[in-house]
Scaffold this active site. Structure first.
Site, short mmCIF file in Angstrom:
data_model
loop_
_atom_site.label_atom_id
_atom_site.label_comp_id
_atom_site.label_asym_id
_atom_site.label_seq_id
_atom_site.Cartn_x
_atom_site.Cartn_y
_atom_site.Cartn_z
N LYS A 1 38.51 48.20 45.56
CA LYS A 1 39.32 47.78 46.69
C LYS A 1 38.79 48.31 48.02
CE LYS A 1 42.19 45.87 43.78
NZ LYS A 1 41.49 46.17 42.54
N GLU B 1 46.76 51.72 53.24
CA GLU B 1 46.68 50.71 54.29
C GLU B 1 48.07 50.40 54.83
OE1 GLU B 1 44.82 47.46 52.29
OE2 GLU B 1 46.70 46.65 51.54
N GLU C 1 42.95 37.52 47.40
CA GLU C 1 44.36 37.67 47.74
C GLU C 1 44.52 37.95 49.24
OE1 GLU C 1 46.21 40.56 45.23
OE2 GLU C 1 46.03 39.28 43.45
N GLU D 1 42.55 41.90 48.75
CA GLU D 1 41.59 42.32 47.73
C GLU D 1 41.07 41.09 47.01
OE1 GLU D 1 44.21 44.84 45.52
OE2 GLU D 1 44.70 43.28 44.08
N ASN E 1 40.19 39.87 43.11
CA ASN E 1 40.26 40.14 41.68
C ASN E 1 39.12 39.39 41.00
OD1 ASN E 1 42.69 41.78 41.49
ND2 ASN E 1 43.76 39.95 42.18
N PHE F 1 65.97 46.81 34.98
CA PHE F 1 64.69 46.26 34.53
C PHE F 1 63.86 47.28 33.74
CE2 PHE F 1 65.99 43.85 38.20
CZ PHE F 1 65.79 42.54 37.79
#
Length: 661
Positions: A116, A200, A275, A288, A290, A348
């Site tokens: 990254k 960031e 992305e 980034e 992928n 969750f």
């Protein structure tokens, strides 16, 4: 073309790769851990090789074992899927050195774009818009706090080798930056074997939109439109769709061209995803890249008609792309729901155990199910919580939403909890349906968590009518039992009272051809169905319109699930309903003096000692489940009386960890 490939992955994605390989006439090899010996992907593959114990760091992350399996079976190439070693530069390089093709980009592209920090530097050099941040690996939590202050809160703390929401935290103050750094480092080390972390700026009200790219070894690089991935919980995608309801053709073209330029800058080959975070004014910034297949790739396949796994295999075999940018179409609208083994009614939290019932909706007519599990199989605590992907393809966005809502109603899972009720609720939320949302949507709309009672049903009397239908079927079956005493047989009443959600629904039922006609307050529901008692899926028609919901008998109640709402009505005689209203309510036991495990998992740490005073919000314990660390804090001030569970213990749901005075 390859004759045999090995899939260095497990679960749903391994099954997905095997399906395309079969279509192409390529034999497949599965590598599996001891926990996965009975998994579906192992059964589907032509060959299987066990590569170690359940923990991924002892099996799926061990390169030597995977390379040895290739040599043992004669596999010519390896498809890494996503996660595990899919973005590991060393793995790609070692395969190349062994003469084994990596079905993905070359190792130098993996190294530059999979990292990254390095990828952000390259993006800046290529003229791609980037977000302000600190692009060097951070040495410790104190440095993380200082950097965060300079950038300005909120900030995003991310593992350099991260992905899938692992090793990622958002911090709004110094304390969260300090704690978030430590958590990211631990998760990154455990999940990826790389504990580098960077920071960031966190863009407020962002959209997460990504561009699918595809490139061959002849210099041809294309973009296959965008995917909207803004519906996220804890930075993990929940619903993805293609195209985005926010992006216009001009922005799509600009984003696509930047993604292609970035891929060409590193001589990229294979499928990859760039992305972006997109602002309200449609300004976009590189996040980034992928260097692998994405979980949500099926929505792109639906709108373009291109099998991405097939293209990855063909590119790795040295073939040239058979189409150009002008050939890329945008056909209809596609959506994907990630069906996860988690309990939406308990925050969750992960849910593990045996799949007592697993009945996905029938595929076809715009519905696709990608999964790696089967009825009777085990959901392990060692791996990711996703058990299936439900994908639909409609003529437009509204059509796709309706297809998905119907498919979710048909998806039956028992034995573990799943997020299907939450998915169904999202699919009918006004903000989602309008397309007016961002990555903060779930946090904003469900700040206190999710409860099915938050989802108002547009016709609760319909559910009362279905419950009456089920009760009548049960009673009618009972009265047909042989050898009943003459003159004393059970009579089936016509008048009933459905007690549901604290309200009484007096109904009248009468038989009609193929079903029952049920009346409530002057409204009639003519229900036609061949449903039989014991079938969890109820399908039929109500007043001529199709109906699908789930229903099961639980003692005196019938649990009904429909469009995210879950109710438990009781269907009673008029006299029984009156008597019930006179009964005192039984209160649940007081468990406030205990810290209970909210999920099944491994107790990593107990942060307090017996006799210690604790304050509300103080760290008590850490539980690891499905590759995620879960921090348990004190809900109120108190004093520790006894440590019941020790670090290293495997906990079940509601197991006592700590007792307080």
């Amino acid at each position: 073309m390859f004759k045999k490939i090995l899939i260095a992955n497990r679960g749903e994605i391994a099954c997905r790769v095997i399906k395309t390989a079969r279509k192409m006439g390529i034999a497949t090899v599965a590598v599996y851990s001891e926990a996965d010996k009975d998994a579906l992907f192992v059964e589907m593959a032509d060959e299987g090789v066990c590569i170690g114990p359940a923990p991924s760091k002892e099996s799926y992350l061990v390169m030597d074992k995977i390379i040895a399996a290739c040599k043992q079976t004669g596999a010519e190439a390896v498809h890494p899927g996503y996660g595990f070693l899919s973005e590991n530069e060393e793995f790609s390089r070692r395969l190349e050195e062994e003469g084994i093709k990596f079905i993905g980009p070359k190792h130098y592209s993996v190294g530059k774009m999979g990292d990254k920090i390095e990828s952000k530097k390259l993006a800046m050099e290529a003229g791609v818009n980037t977000i302000p941040g600190h692009n060097e690996a951070i040495s410790g939590p104190d440095e993380a706090v200082e950097i965060a202050k300079k950038i300005g809160y909120p900030v995003m703390i991310k593992a350099s080798a991260g992905g899938g929401g692992k090793g990622l935290r958002v911090a709004f103050d110094d304390k969260e930056a300090h704690e978030g750094f430590a958590a990211c480092v631990n998760e990154a080390r455990n999940s990826f074997g790389d504990d580098r972390v960077f920071i960031e700026k966190f863009v407020v009200e962002p959209r997460h939109i990504e561009i699918q790219v595809l490139a061959d070894s002849f210099g041809n690089t294309l973009y296959l439109n965008e995917r909207e991935c803004s519906i996220q919980r804890r930075h993990q995608k929940v619903i993805e769709e293609a195209p985005s309801p926010f992006i216009d053709p001009a922005t799509r073209k600009a984003m696509g061209e930047q993604a292609v330029a970035l891929a060409k800058a590193v001589n990229y080959e294979s499928a990859g995803t760039v992305e972006f975070v997109v602002g309200a004014d449609k300004s976009f910034y590189f996040l980034e890249m992928n260097t692998r297949l994405q979980v949500e790739h099926p929505v792109t396949e639906n709108i373009t008609g291109i099998d991405l796994v097939e293209q990855m295999i063909r590119v790795a075999a040295g073939e040239k792309l058979a189409f150009t940018q002008d050939d890329i179409k945008l056909d209809g609208w596609s959506m994907e729901c990630r069906i996860n083994a988690e309990d939406p009614f308990r925050g969750f939290l992960p849910s593990t155990g045996r799949l007592v019932k697993f009945q996905p909706p029938a595929e076809g007519n715009g519905v696709r199910v990608d999964t790696g599990v089967y009825e009777g199989g085990e959901i392990s605590m060692y791996y990711d919580s996703m058990i299936a992907k439900l994908i639909v393809h409609g003529k437009d966005r509204n059509d796709a939403i309706q297809l998905m809502r119907d498919a979710l109603n048909h998806f039956v899972i028992r034995g573990i909890s799943s997020n299907i009720p939450f998915q169904a609720a999202l699919l009918q939320h006004p903000r989602f349906c309008s397309g007016n949302f961002n990555t903060g949507f779930i946090a904003e709309e469900y700040p206190q968590g999710f409860d099915a009672s938050m989802v108002p049903h547009d016709d609760p009397a319909l559910l009362a009518a279905v419950a009456t239908f089920a009760r009548m079927r049960y009673i009618e079956r009972a009265v047909q039992i042989d050898s009943q005493l003459a003159g004393h047989g059970r009579k089936v009443p016509k008048n009933w009272v459905v007690v549901m959600g604290g309200k009484h629904y007096p109904v009248t039922a009468r038989h009609i051809d193929g079903g029952l006609s049920i009346t409530y307050e002057g409204r009639t529901y003519d229900i036609l169905s061949d449903w039989t008692f014991g079938n969890l899926l109820f399908t039929g028609t109500v007043n001529g319109k199709p109906l699908a919901l789930q229903i099961e008998r639980r003692g005196l109640r019938y649990r009904i699930s429909h469009f995210g709402l879950q109710v438990e009505p009781m269907v009673m005689t008029v006299r029984a309903a009156h008597l019930l209203s006179l009964m005192p309510e039984k209160l649940p036991p007081d468990m406030s003096k205990f810290l209970l495990s909210p999920m099944p998992g491994l107790l990593r740490e107990v942060a307090v000692a017996e006799g210690q005073d604790v304050k509300a919000g103080e760290k008590l314990a850490v539980i690891e489940a499905m590759k995620m660390e879960n921090l348990l804090r004190a809900e109120q001030d108190g004093k520790v009386k006894k440590i019941v569970a020790k670090p290293g213990a495997s906990l079940s749901v509601d197991e006592v960890i700590i007792e307080f005075e």
